[in-house]
Design a protein around this motif. Structure first.
Motif, PDB file in Angstrom:
ATOM      1  N   GLU A 179     -18.242   5.990 -37.473  1.00 27.06           N
ATOM      2  CA  GLU A 179     -17.984   7.183 -37.050  1.00 27.06           C
ATOM      3  C   GLU A 179     -16.683   6.907 -35.903  1.00 27.06           C
ATOM      4  OE1 GLU A 179     -21.016  10.115 -35.015  1.00 27.06           O
ATOM      5  OE2 GLU A 179     -21.499   8.698 -35.012  1.00 27.06           O
ATOM      6  N   TYR A 180     -16.086   8.397 -35.961  1.00 29.14           N
ATOM      7  CA  TYR A 180     -15.634   8.149 -34.369  1.00 29.14           C
ATOM      8  C   TYR A 180     -15.984   8.687 -33.136  1.00 29.14           C
ATOM      9  CZ  TYR A 180     -16.519  12.882 -36.053  1.00 29.14           C
ATOM     10  OH  TYR A 180     -17.958  14.178 -35.945  1.00 29.14           O
ATOM     11  N   PRO A 181     -14.966   7.988 -31.213  1.00 29.54           N
ATOM     12  CA  PRO A 181     -15.609   8.269 -30.366  1.00 29.54           C
ATOM     13  C   PRO A 181     -15.777   9.338 -30.169  1.00 29.54           C
ATOM     14  CG  PRO A 181     -12.929   7.638 -30.682  1.00 29.54           C
ATOM     15  CD  PRO A 181     -13.514   7.825 -31.924  1.00 29.54           C
ATOM     16  N   GLN A 182     -17.164   9.528 -29.588  1.00 25.99           N
ATOM     17  CA  GLN A 182     -16.960  10.971 -29.329  1.00 25.99           C
ATOM     18  C   GLN A 182     -17.321  11.821 -27.966  1.00 25.99           C
ATOM     19  OE1 GLN A 182     -18.742  13.706 -31.646  1.00 25.99           O
ATOM     20  NE2 GLN A 182     -20.737  12.026 -32.636  1.00 25.99           N
ATOM     21  N   TYR A 183     -16.990  12.701 -27.415  1.00 28.45           N
ATOM     22  CA  TYR A 183     -17.065  12.885 -25.968  1.00 28.45           C
ATOM     23  C   TYR A 183     -18.257  14.099 -25.585  1.00 28.45           C
ATOM     24  CZ  TYR A 183     -13.441   9.474 -26.064  1.00 28.45           C
ATOM     25  OH  TYR A 183     -12.121   8.458 -26.528  1.00 28.45           O
ATOM     26  N   THR A 184     -18.617  14.260 -24.363  1.00 34.60           N
ATOM     27  CA  THR A 184     -19.269  15.690 -23.906  1.00 34.60           C
ATOM     28  C   THR A 184     -18.728  15.638 -22.619  1.00 34.60           C
ATOM     29  OG1 THR A 184     -20.767  17.003 -23.567  1.00 34.60           O
ATOM     30  CG2 THR A 184     -21.151  14.530 -23.068  1.00 34.60           C
ATOM     31  N   ARG A 185     -19.207  16.845 -22.028  1.00 33.93           N
ATOM     32  CA  ARG A 185     -18.735  17.102 -20.191  1.00 33.93           C
ATOM     33  C   ARG A 185     -19.814  16.129 -19.414  1.00 33.93           C
ATOM     34  NH1 ARG A 185     -20.053  23.282 -19.108  1.00 33.93           N
ATOM     35  NH2 ARG A 185     -22.330  22.347 -20.124  1.00 33.93           N
ATOM     36  N   PRO A 186     -18.191  16.502 -18.281  1.00 29.78           N
ATOM     37  CA  PRO A 186     -17.257  16.857 -17.610  1.00 29.78           C
ATOM     38  C   PRO A 186     -15.716  15.973 -18.522  1.00 29.78           C
ATOM     39  CG  PRO A 186     -17.818  14.451 -16.187  1.00 29.78           C
ATOM     40  CD  PRO A 186     -18.253  14.383 -17.006  1.00 29.78           C
ATOM     41  N   GLU A 187     -15.034  16.803 -18.351  1.00 30.18           N
ATOM     42  CA  GLU A 187     -13.633  16.401 -18.709  1.00 30.18           C
ATOM     43  C   GLU A 187     -12.620  15.248 -18.595  1.00 30.18           C
ATOM     44  OE1 GLU A 187     -11.806  20.605 -20.187  1.00 30.18           O
ATOM     45  OE2 GLU A 187     -10.180  19.544 -19.169  1.00 30.18           O
ATOM     46  N   GLU A 188     -13.477  14.892 -17.251  1.00 32.51           N
ATOM     47  CA  GLU A 188     -12.553  13.884 -16.868  1.00 32.51           C
ATOM     48  C   GLU A 188     -13.987  12.751 -16.301  1.00 32.51           C
ATOM     49  OE1 GLU A 188      -9.210  13.805 -14.647  1.00 32.51           O
ATOM     50  OE2 GLU A 188      -8.952  12.096 -13.713  1.00 32.51           O
ATOM     51  N   TYR A 189     -14.349  11.616 -15.902  1.00 27.90           N
ATOM     52  CA  TYR A 189     -14.856  10.854 -15.544  1.00 27.90           C
ATOM     53  C   TYR A 189     -14.297   9.622 -15.189  1.00 27.90           C
ATOM     54  CZ  TYR A 189     -19.305   8.326 -14.354  1.00 27.90           C
ATOM     55  OH  TYR A 189     -20.558   7.874 -14.324  1.00 27.90           O
ATOM     56  N   MET A 190     -14.429   9.329 -13.867  1.00 33.36           N
ATOM     57  CA  MET A 190     -14.274   7.635 -12.908  1.00 33.36           C
ATOM     58  C   MET A 190     -12.525   7.130 -14.295  1.00 33.36           C
ATOM     59  SD  MET A 190     -16.209   5.402 -12.747  1.00 33.36           S
ATOM     60  CE  MET A 190     -18.159   5.128 -12.448  1.00 33.36           C
ATOM     61  N   GLY A 191     -12.003   8.543 -14.163  1.00 38.43           N
ATOM     62  CA  GLY A 191     -10.218   8.635 -14.295  1.00 38.43           C
ATOM     63  C   GLY A 191     -10.335   8.589 -15.657  1.00 38.43           C
ATOM     64  N   LEU A 192     -11.465   8.825 -16.524  1.00 40.58           N
ATOM     65  CA  LEU A 192     -11.192   8.827 -18.040  1.00 40.58           C
ATOM     66  C   LEU A 192     -11.345   9.987 -18.181  1.00 40.58           C
ATOM     67  CD1 LEU A 192     -12.647   5.318 -18.772  1.00 40.58           C
ATOM     68  CD2 LEU A 192     -10.487   5.142 -18.942  1.00 40.58           C
TER      69      LEU A 192
END
Ligand code: ADE
Length: 252
Positions: A179-192
């Protein structure tokens, strides 16, 4: 309803597991049932409750005897009125994978035999026509966790067990890729930051990006799966023909 029977010396080890989370809800909803049958209840040695003995020919440890296993399986078969498919959890078996999970999801009933100690008397396996199945190349202390792994992987393919039928379609292994990487909120976390393309709203671009990430992950972590995928999807890896420049009037 899909019915599982787990022949074991440690029923709680199985029940505590399957009654939790998604399989627990599937049991409560009547989509699956799990019956952990205690092999010890079928021993003819009622006084000591013995189920194991020393191996003929010597060697370390004890073996589970054939009689309690055979009788336990007979009791399950008798209650069902036929002989269900039985899988013996063993590192000597064929390796369990997603394809096998899909195949087993089609069975009405499945029996799992969990060994303990150094294994079981081979005659028990022969008499009940057990298929040896391993969950990977390592040795567990018994087959209980292996049976729970299989019940989990098979049950999530049973219609109605997962919320959305689609949720198991786009995921690792369904198309032979990780599977591909996934993301949810927030748009920025610890500079990432979440990759820009996922915020673009361009579904086609998002799909292309996800597919390329799946390919890259599979290539670097599971080269053998990647090679198989390449074999099965040759058109994806064919070099695109270079656009020929149209001959113009001014060309000589
Ligand atoms: N019992 C012990 N080790 C096992 C394994 N790797 N898979 C299935 N059953 C087992």
């Amino acid at each position: 309803m899909k019915k599982y029977y787990v022949m074991t010396l440690f029923p709680d080890m199985v029940l505590n597991n399957v009654r939790t989370s998604i399989t627990g809800r599937a049991i409560a909803d009547g989509k699956i049932s799990v019956d952990a049958v205690n092999i010890r209840e079928y021993t003819e040695d009622k006084r000591h409750g013995r189920v194991d003995d020393y191996p003929y020919g010597g060697g370390a440890g004890m073996l589970m005897q054939a009689q309690p296993i055979y009788d336990c399986y007979q009791a399950i078969s008798g209650a069902l009125g036929h002989n269900p498919r039985v899988l013996y959890m063993s590192p000597q078996g064929r390796t369990f994978d997603q394809r096998m999970a899909e195949e087993l999801a089609g069975e009405e009933e499945l029996v799992f035999l969990c060994g303990h100690y150094e294994g079981v008397d081979e005659r028990a396996l022969e008499l009940i026509h057990a298929e040896n199945v391993s969950i990977g190349d390592y040795v567990l202390t018994g087959g209980e966790l292996a049976s729970c792994v299989m019940i989990d992987a098979i049950s999530r393919l049973v219609p109605g067990v997962l919320n959305k039928d689609a949720s198991y379609e786009i995921e690792s292994f369904s198309d032979g890729l990780l599977e591909y990487p996934q993301y949810t909120r927030p748009e920025e976390y610890m500079g990432l930051k979440v990759p820009e393309i996922l915020l673009s709203g361009d579904h086609k671009k998002v799909e292309e990006w996800r597919h390329s990430m799946s390919l890259e992950r599979t290539r670097s972590v599971r080269p053998e799966l990647y090679a198989l995928y390449q074999q099965e999807h040759p058109e994806e890896f064919m070099e695109k023909p270079k656009r020929r420049r149209r001959k113009s009037h001014t060309d000589s």
